[in-house]
Design an enzyme around this catalytic site. Structure first.
Site, PDB file in Angstrom:
ATOM      1  N   CYS A 286       0.824  -1.205   0.000  1.00  0.00           N
ATOM      2  CA  CYS A 286       0.000   0.000   0.000  1.00  0.00           C
ATOM      3  C   CYS A 286       0.867   1.268   0.000  1.00  0.00           C
ATOM      4  O   CYS A 286       1.503   1.565  -1.004  1.00  0.00           O
ATOM      5  CB  CYS A 286      -0.982  -0.028   1.161  1.00  0.00           C
ATOM      6  SG  CYS A 286      -2.442   1.011   0.895  1.00  0.00           S
ATOM      7  N   HIS A 370      -3.981  -5.148  -0.024  1.00  0.00           N
ATOM      8  CA  HIS A 370      -3.606  -5.698   1.279  1.00  0.00           C
ATOM      9  C   HIS A 370      -3.690  -7.223   1.254  1.00  0.00           C
ATOM     10  O   HIS A 370      -4.760  -7.793   1.474  1.00  0.00           O
ATOM     11  CB  HIS A 370      -4.518  -5.145   2.375  1.00  0.00           C
ATOM     12  CG  HIS A 370      -4.176  -3.757   2.791  1.00  0.00           C
ATOM     13  ND1 HIS A 370      -3.373  -3.485   3.880  1.00  0.00           N
ATOM     14  CD2 HIS A 370      -4.493  -2.557   2.252  1.00  0.00           C
ATOM     15  CE1 HIS A 370      -3.213  -2.174   4.004  1.00  0.00           C
ATOM     16  NE2 HIS A 370      -3.892  -1.594   3.022  1.00  0.00           N
ATOM     17  N   GLU A 372      -2.765  -9.338   3.370  1.00  0.00           N
ATOM     18  CA  GLU A 372      -3.001  -9.939   4.683  1.00  0.00           C
ATOM     19  C   GLU A 372      -4.459  -9.934   5.097  1.00  0.00           C
ATOM     20  O   GLU A 372      -4.837 -10.572   6.085  1.00  0.00           O
ATOM     21  CB  GLU A 372      -2.185  -9.194   5.749  1.00  0.00           C
ATOM     22  CG  GLU A 372      -2.837  -7.954   6.330  1.00  0.00           C
ATOM     23  CD  GLU A 372      -2.974  -6.798   5.340  1.00  0.00           C
ATOM     24  OE1 GLU A 372      -3.830  -5.928   5.543  1.00  0.00           O
ATOM     25  OE2 GLU A 372      -2.203  -6.773   4.354  1.00  0.00           O
TER      26      GLU A 372
END
Length: 404
Positions: A286, A370, A372
């Site tokens: 990001c 993202h 995760e």
């Protein structure tokens, strides 16, 4: 008068007024309005440091159903373990339906409204969030203001105030979102049967990976810990020489808030010093992705709408696979400014914008989304595995050099 009966206002920079009721902390707040299309994960969204300076409009109407708990916050600062801990980053929240005080989830500990009040977050409910989303979609991001107690306010003066407030352009917010002191992180992934996060010994010895914290989400650290054991997390302004003295086998550049071009003033020289080390694996996520691109000579630009939600399709250009990703960004890398040695690895299927880059012939790469956040749910974990392979290879080379 109870909180749900207290009238509240949402004022937009273009003069539009939305009426509703206060459901959060009793104070006024302002920020850049954005919308998030996720149907779940509202606690993670509200505690994501990348939302610093923003008011989040939730497009899903029923927010608060599963309540809140003390384990799903995406930043340690949000847990408020000490008087000096930083507050949750989001400036405010907008909901369609009033969150009920009753919630249904075995992990829930308190209602969303209580949690909002306890954590100092102003919020307004009863707003036509669809109309608000369309306004943002058609006109772009704009500043807004939530007045939690609107029984006696000067709306005309407030409209003038919000018109004069600048948006996120040129704002450097990562410094405030970053840890002030280095930390060895040893909390791993969530173990459902035991209802806790796994832990590893968080000694002060050598860590394979060092993380630059621009406003990192906890789950990134948990996944790294799952792969490498405890990792070392440092402040965003930590000199590269200090990090390199730790002899890391890899460096991660985290997510975070604000304009990457403003953060670049101090971050880019540091990243360029890291890039000067041959074969050092670097992984950006990001904001970290944008800062890496800037350090490589590219430019970033502000998006009209930004990408925020857990349902954004991205194509891996090498495998041709389409990934379902979680995204939260209002700036993007300008692919026309990328140098020849940097290739685009991922693209958004919404607008074709850059969603990933890699330096040719080097273990240096980054993604805009993202990996995760598990919207797929785990199809994007391969990026952490790729980073792991680079780190292990580099560690072997370091050991060979030491033995010589």
């Amino acid at each position: 008068m109870t909180n749900e009966q207290t009238p509240a206002l949402l004022l937009l920079a273009d003069g539009t007024v939305f009426h509703g009721v206060a459901v959060g902390h009793d104070r006024a707040t302002s920020g850049e309005l954005c919308f998030n299309t996720s149907m779940t994960g509202y606690q993670e969204i509200l505690t994501d440091p990348s939302y610093a300076g923003q008011i989040v409009n939730f497009t899903f109407p029923h927010i608060g159903i599963v309540g809140c708990n003390d384990r799903d916050n995406e930043t340690d600062y949000a847990r408020k373990k000490s008087a000096t801990a930083q507050k949750i980053s989001v400036a405010g929240a907008v909901f369609r339906e009033i969150p009920d005080d009753e919630f249904s989830n075995w992990r829930g500990r308190q209602s969303l409204r209580t949690w909002l009040r306890d954590n100092g977050i102003p919020a307004i409910a009863g707003v036509d969030t669809r109309a608000l989303t369309k306004k943002i979609r058609d006109n772009g991001a704009m500043m807004g203001m939530i007045i939690s107690n609107a029984t006696n306010v000067d709306i005309d003066q407030l409209k003038k105030d919000i018109r004069n407030q600048p948006d996120l352009t040129n704002k450097e917010l990562a410094s405030d979102a970053s840890r002030t002191a280095p930390q060895v992180w040893g909390e791993g992934v969530y173990e459902k049967q035991q209802d806790k996060y796994e832990s590893v010994a968080a000694s002060t010895g050598d860590q394979l990976v060092v993380v630059y914290d621009y406003g990192i989400k906890n789950n990134i650290l948990r996944l790294l810990t799952n792969l490498f054991g405890a990792v070392r997390v440092v402040n965003a302004r930590t000199p590269a020489a200090e990090v390199l003295a730790m002899k890391p086998a890899g460096v991660l550049l985290s997510n975070g808030p604000g304009d990457p071009a403003a953060t670049a003033d101090y971050a880019v020289p540091i990243i360029r010093d890291l890039l000067a080390v041959p074969d050092l694996p670097i992984f950006g996520i990001c904001l970290g992705h944008q800062l890496l691109a800037l350090a490589l000579g590219a430019k970033t630009k502000k998006m009209t709408l930004g990408h925020r939600g857990a349902n954004h399709p991205v194509q891996d250009l090498a495998s041709k696979k389409v990934l379902i990703t979680s995204q939260n960004h209002g700036f993007v890398v300008d692919d026309e400014t990328l140098p020849p040695e940097v290739s685009v690895t991922h693209r958004s299927l919404f607008d074709g914008s850059v969603a990933g880059i890699k330096v040719t012939g080097r273990p240096v790469f980054s993604v805009q989304f993202h990996p995760e956040a598990s919207p797929g749910p785990q199809e994007n974990f391969y990026l952490f595995n790729l980073f792991e392979s680079y780190v292990i290879k580099h560690k072997r080379e370091i050991n060979k050099n030491v033995q010589r």
